[in-house]
Enzyme design. Sequence first.
Site, PDB file in Angstrom:
ATOM      1  N   ARG A  61     -10.178  61.153  14.454  1.00  0.00           N
ATOM      2  CA  ARG A  61     -10.011  59.703  14.284  1.00  0.00           C
ATOM      3  C   ARG A  61     -10.866  59.049  15.346  1.00  0.00           C
ATOM      4  NH1 ARG A  61      -9.617  54.799  14.308  1.00  0.00           N
ATOM      5  NH2 ARG A  61      -7.943  53.593  13.378  1.00  0.00           N
ATOM      6  N   GLU A  84      -9.559  49.623   5.255  1.00  0.00           N
ATOM      7  CA  GLU A  84      -8.850  50.675   4.539  1.00  0.00           C
ATOM      8  C   GLU A  84      -9.545  51.050   3.233  1.00  0.00           C
ATOM      9  OE1 GLU A  84      -5.962  52.445   5.410  1.00  0.00           O
ATOM     10  OE2 GLU A  84      -6.488  51.544   7.327  1.00  0.00           O
ATOM     11  N   ARG A 118      -4.517  63.746  14.263  1.00  0.00           N
ATOM     12  CA  ARG A 118      -5.975  63.621  14.318  1.00  0.00           C
ATOM     13  C   ARG A 118      -6.384  63.481  15.780  1.00  0.00           C
ATOM     14  NH1 ARG A 118      -6.493  58.464  10.405  1.00  0.00           N
ATOM     15  NH2 ARG A 118      -5.047  57.782  12.016  1.00  0.00           N
TER      16      ARG A 118
END
Length: 142
Positions: free
Chosen positions: A27, A35, A72
Amino acid sequence: MIYAKVIAVKDGDTIEILYEGKPMRIRMAHIDCPELGKSQPFGRAAKTFTSAMCYGQQVTIFNEGVFDRYKRLIAVVINKAGLNVNKELMKAGLAWHFLRYSSDTTYAQLEKLARQKKMGLWKDENPIPPWKWRNHKTVEVQ
């Protein structure tokens, strides 16, 4: 620091690398891209940009060993050309500075410049940050 090949781009700010023979999700630190899964404007553009910047490449992952709640690794991604992918997304106007998790003023400045130049998502009159978009409830009109 990790050197690894990018094997997938999940969305604008999440990639997957092959590390020690296993997939690992990364990430990108300091930023939050529109998104993809919830069809936010510029979500597809952010993913496409990230793919062009690093998919299939050996990249350098700078991290502090911190993982988010989705497991992540939070990191800065440097592509084979030596470009900071996190910052390039900001310059292109395809990410917000994620103030909740970053106090790095470089990212704040990059966002300001992208806004002034009306780059990417800053072309919209009233862009909605992803952290608000994720929580947005759609009301159907009957």
